[in-house]
Design a protein around this motif. Sequence first.
Motif, PDB file in Angstrom:
ATOM      1  N   GLU A 122       0.846  -1.209   0.000  1.00  0.00           N
ATOM      2  CA  GLU A 122       0.000   0.000   0.000  1.00  0.00           C
ATOM      3  C   GLU A 122       0.868   1.241   0.000  1.00  0.00           C
ATOM      4  O   GLU A 122       1.999   1.222   0.503  1.00  0.00           O
ATOM      5  N   TYR A 160      -2.098   4.608  10.435  1.00  0.00           N
ATOM      6  CA  TYR A 160      -2.821   3.948   9.341  1.00  0.00           C
ATOM      7  C   TYR A 160      -2.753   2.420   9.507  1.00  0.00           C
ATOM      8  O   TYR A 160      -3.752   1.718   9.353  1.00  0.00           O
ATOM      9  N   ASN A 188      -5.058   1.613  12.641  1.00  0.00           N
ATOM     10  CA  ASN A 188      -6.487   1.932  12.584  1.00  0.00           C
ATOM     11  C   ASN A 188      -7.172   1.444  11.318  1.00  0.00           C
ATOM     12  O   ASN A 188      -8.343   1.069  11.354  1.00  0.00           O
ATOM     13  N   VAL A 189      -6.465   1.471  10.207  1.00  0.00           N
ATOM     14  CA  VAL A 189      -7.090   1.072   8.934  1.00  0.00           C
ATOM     15  C   VAL A 189      -6.747  -0.378   8.589  1.00  0.00           C
ATOM     16  O   VAL A 189      -7.628  -1.174   8.292  1.00  0.00           O
ATOM     17  N   LYS A 243      -5.536  -2.560  10.610  1.00  0.00           N
ATOM     18  CA  LYS A 243      -5.757  -3.404  11.803  1.00  0.00           C
ATOM     19  C   LYS A 243      -4.580  -4.355  12.044  1.00  0.00           C
ATOM     20  O   LYS A 243      -4.747  -5.553  12.286  1.00  0.00           O
TER      21      LYS A 243
END
Length: 253
Positions: free
Chosen positions: A63, A83, A86-87, A89
């Motif tokens: 990413e 990131y 929270n995104v 995980k």
Amino acid sequence: MKITVIVPTYNEKSKIGLVIDALEKEFRSVNNHQAGILVVDGNSSDGTLDIVREKSKEYSNVELLIEKEKRGLGMAYIEGMNYAMNVLKTDAFIEFDGDFQHDPADVPRLIRELDNGYDYVIGSRYVPGGKIPSAWGLHRKILSRFGSLFVKILLGLKTNDNTSGLKLSRVKNFAEKLPLDGNKILSKRYAYKVHLLYEMAALGAKIKEIPIVFLEREGGVSKSSVKDVIDTLRVACVLFLRKIKRVFGGNAA
Ligand SMILES: Nc1nc2c(ncn2[C@@H]2O[C@H](COP(=O)(O)OP(=O)(O)OP(=O)(O)O)[C@@H](O)[C@H]2O)c(=O)[nH]1
Ligand SMILES: [Mg+2]
């Protein structure tokens, strides 16, 4: 577990593609976990972004986060860590340079120590078997070695490499409690490393140092400077004063 290798880049077009390929190769030996790469780029102008975009088509676990502008290494990592937690995980993340100075083969070694129960695993240049580049000038060797020693003594740390950039952090109970915020972190530059190490130790993380050989930079341009040495000493002093205040019952800064 989900593990994210966070790779900050700023104008690293000669290396980032090779770094991603080499990390992917290493991931094949980490088959008990789900590993991925998160590149945090400071809006490079040299074509780094195109290479990472190509790689994210080639590998589904790559990413790319693009900052509006280069804001310092600490800020790039903080954005990546938030990131990843929270995104994505993620359960653990690894800090890894994008210029091939860290050896991708060290990644499975860091992960092995996570499996052994450690919460914070440091790739250390200053334990037996560890090495800094022989091409470094004497002044850089001395600054790095004594900088680390100064931080260790002042902050009462047990670790020997206190400015290493290669490390793994467990999220649950540890990284999730770190001051990962531009207003709370004591440095937006390289010295963020000292702040996070100090906080990890204060959280009671089980810390392990494993020897690494820090490779020579063979392309691109260094972004670290003598300002970072001064900044590192400043952060260590601020943390020391906070500690003193706490010990003597004052308000923690
Ligand atoms: N996104 C982002 N990446 C950065 C920034 N500063 C440095 N980097 C990247 O972070 C990694 C480490 O930075 P370097 O400049 O190589 O620092 P260093 O390894 O301590 O110094 P050298 O040994 O001289 O290379 C590299 O991949 C850089 O491209 C920044 O402000 N933003
Ligand atoms: Mg470097």
